[in-house]
Design a protein around this motif. Structure first.
Motif, short mmCIF file in Angstrom:
data_model
loop_
_atom_site.label_atom_id
_atom_site.label_comp_id
_atom_site.label_asym_id
_atom_site.label_seq_id
_atom_site.Cartn_x
_atom_site.Cartn_y
_atom_site.Cartn_z
N UNK A 125 -10.43 7.75 0.25
CA UNK A 125 -11.72 8.30 -0.14
C UNK A 125 -12.47 7.35 -1.07
N UNK A 126 -11.75 6.77 -2.02
CA UNK A 126 -12.41 5.96 -3.05
C UNK A 126 -12.71 4.54 -2.59
N UNK A 127 -11.74 3.91 -1.92
CA UNK A 127 -11.88 2.49 -1.60
C UNK A 127 -11.90 2.20 -0.11
N UNK A 128 -11.48 3.13 0.71
CA UNK A 128 -11.26 2.81 2.10
C UNK A 128 -9.98 1.99 2.24
N UNK A 129 -9.69 1.57 3.44
CA UNK A 129 -8.53 0.71 3.67
C UNK A 129 -9.03 -0.63 4.21
N UNK A 130 -8.45 -1.73 3.77
CA UNK A 130 -8.93 -3.04 4.22
C UNK A 130 -8.66 -3.25 5.70
N UNK A 131 -9.40 -4.20 6.27
CA UNK A 131 -9.17 -4.58 7.65
C UNK A 131 -7.72 -5.02 7.83
N UNK A 132 -7.22 -4.80 9.04
CA UNK A 132 -5.84 -5.16 9.39
C UNK A 132 -4.84 -4.44 8.52
N UNK A 133 -5.06 -3.16 8.27
CA UNK A 133 -4.06 -2.35 7.58
C UNK A 133 -3.10 -1.77 8.61
N UNK A 134 -1.82 -1.98 8.37
CA UNK A 134 -0.77 -1.32 9.14
C UNK A 134 -0.30 -0.13 8.32
N UNK A 135 -0.58 1.06 8.81
CA UNK A 135 -0.26 2.29 8.10
C UNK A 135 0.88 2.99 8.83
N UNK A 136 2.07 2.99 8.22
CA UNK A 136 3.25 3.65 8.76
C UNK A 136 3.41 4.96 7.99
N UNK A 137 3.44 6.07 8.68
CA UNK A 137 3.33 7.34 7.98
C UNK A 137 4.33 8.36 8.47
N UNK B 103 3.96 -1.51 0.73
CA UNK B 103 3.62 -0.61 -0.37
C UNK B 103 3.92 0.82 0.07
N UNK B 104 4.77 1.51 -0.69
CA UNK B 104 5.12 2.89 -0.37
C UNK B 104 4.37 3.82 -1.32
N UNK B 105 3.61 4.75 -0.76
CA UNK B 105 2.79 5.66 -1.55
C UNK B 105 3.08 7.10 -1.15
N UNK B 106 2.85 7.99 -2.09
CA UNK B 106 2.78 9.41 -1.76
C UNK B 106 1.52 9.65 -0.92
N UNK B 107 1.55 10.59 0.00
CA UNK B 107 0.38 10.84 0.84
C UNK B 107 -0.90 11.14 0.06
N UNK B 108 -0.80 11.90 -1.06
CA UNK B 108 -2.02 12.21 -1.79
C UNK B 108 -2.63 10.95 -2.40
N UNK C 117 1.17 -0.38 4.49
CA UNK C 117 1.27 0.81 3.64
C UNK C 117 2.15 1.83 4.34
N UNK C 118 3.05 2.45 3.58
CA UNK C 118 3.85 3.55 4.10
C UNK C 118 3.51 4.81 3.31
#
Length: 377
Positions: free
Chosen positions: A232-244, A220-225, A192-193
């Motif tokens: 908040x709603x779902x959490x993030x799955x295990x082994x998430x690479x979050x580039x921000x 997957x590229x998302x807006x920060x909000x 996720x970015x």
């Protein structure tokens, strides 16, 4: 808490032979006190090494924002900020040129710091765990609003910054490399970015799509909000690479620590990796907390993040096997005994906390509390 709960595997340790050189850069505020803590604990952790380690200290005491304010108006602050940035950039490049792989830095003025991070293409890496779930956060410090240059006119500050395809790809490639190091079985469940890409006229997400296609991965590229809502709603799955983008990641770091790391910023250290030519391979360790100028000279600053940084440097860059685990075990003993600085509800001084840790530190092969000097200037 186990070491894995707050840090990843990081760079491979240097070979045991020879005398590793470790950089040290000190800012104002509580920087000199924490630098002394770092040197002392690194000395203890590396006491069993026949050659010790060599500390290469920057000759400049860098400004904090608080130390700048009384000295000058905006033009003067900008000038001093630039001087600090130029000096620290050269210090880092000189370390890298000499083959040094690690530098510990206490907090300095953010604008100076981000000028350097832009020029040397820095990313901040933090592995967070909650139970069996892990998140690898890679903060893009090489581009964006934080890296901007300021131009002052009466009543107005114009801040100019840039994004580039080349830098974006360098950040993505390093994030993937680090994820494969942290998760050596190769499984990354989601990439996720989080960037304000809507502000860039479609250029940024087009770059990412092309990079992903060439690397054969899904990003997957998302807006920060949107990332916030999903968290908040779902959490993030295990082994998430979050580039921000750093604008979001800086603010959200404390929230992610609460969700995954179960630690406070005051007790945590992180690493910044330089990717740019002339400094690639140099890793900068820092406390997450700031310069705490209000505590300067009072022997009350929380030393835990600095203790952890010393352990990481000893294990990764001076081949002291077990240093991180030993320090974490000692910190757990201090927790059980209620040995804390006032910010954590305790009544102990910085020195008392460090003394207590050295007393209970059990590092295989290293004499506890050794006074063997750290070699070099």
């Amino acid at each position: 808490m186990t070491p894995a709960a707050h840090q990843g595997t990081g760079p491979a340790p240097v070979p045991g032979a020879g005398q590793p050189a470790i950089g040290l850069a000190v800012g104002r505020g509580t920087g000199p006190e924490l630098a002394a803590v770092f040197e002392r604990v690194l000395r203890v952790l590396t006491a069993a090494r026949p050659t010790g380690v060599r500390i290469v200290r920057s000759p400049r005491l860098y400004h904090s924002y608080v130390s700048l304010r009384p000295l000058a108006g905006p033009a003067g602050i900008q000038d001093l900020t630039g001087q600090d940035a130029e000096h620290y950039e050269r210090f880092c490049r000189d370390l890298a040129d000499a083959g040094t792989t690690a530098v510990f830095r206490t907090a300095i003025n953010a604008q100076s710091l981000y000028l350097v991070r832009h020029r040397l293409r820095a990313v901040k890496v933090d592995l967070l765990r909650e139970g069996e779930t892990s998140l690898l956060l890679v903060r893009d410090q090489a581009q964006g609003f934080y890296t901007g240059e300021n131009r002052h006119t009466p009543g107005e500050v114009v801040r100019t910054m840039a994004f580039s395809r080349e830098t974006t790809e360098a950040v993505v490639r390093h994030a993937l490399e680090r994820a494969r190091r942290e998760w050596p079985d190769g499984r990354i469940d989601r990439i996720v970015m989080a960037y304000k890409f809507h502000l860039l006229d479609g250029a940024f997400d087009a770059w990412v799509a092309d990079i992903a296609e060439r690397l054969g991965i899904r990003i997957e590229v998302f807006q920060p909000d949107t990332v916030n809502r999903n968290l908040i709603t779902h959490g993030l799955p295990d082994r998430t690479l979050l580039i921000a983008g750093n604008e979001w990641a800086d603010i959200m770091h404390v929230v992610l620590l609460d969700r995954f790391g179960a630690q406070r910023q005051e007790s945590r250290c992180t690493e910044n990796v330089y990717l740019g030519p002339g400094a690639a391979g140099l890793v900068e360790y820092q406390t997450v907390h700031g310069s705490a100028d209000d505590l300067a000279g009072r022997d009350l600053v929380n030393p835990v993040a600095t203790l952890r940084a010393a352990a990481l440097v000893a294990e990764r860059h001076a081949a002291v096997s077990g240093a991180v685990g030993a320090v974490e075990t000692a910190l757990a003993v201090l927790d059980d005994k209620g040995v804390h600085t006032p910010d954590l509800g305790g009544r102990h001084s910085t020195t008392a906390v460090v003394d207590a840790l050295v007393d209970v530190l059990d590092l295989p092969g290293a004499p506890t509390g050794s006074t063997t000097p750290v070699g070099g200037p």
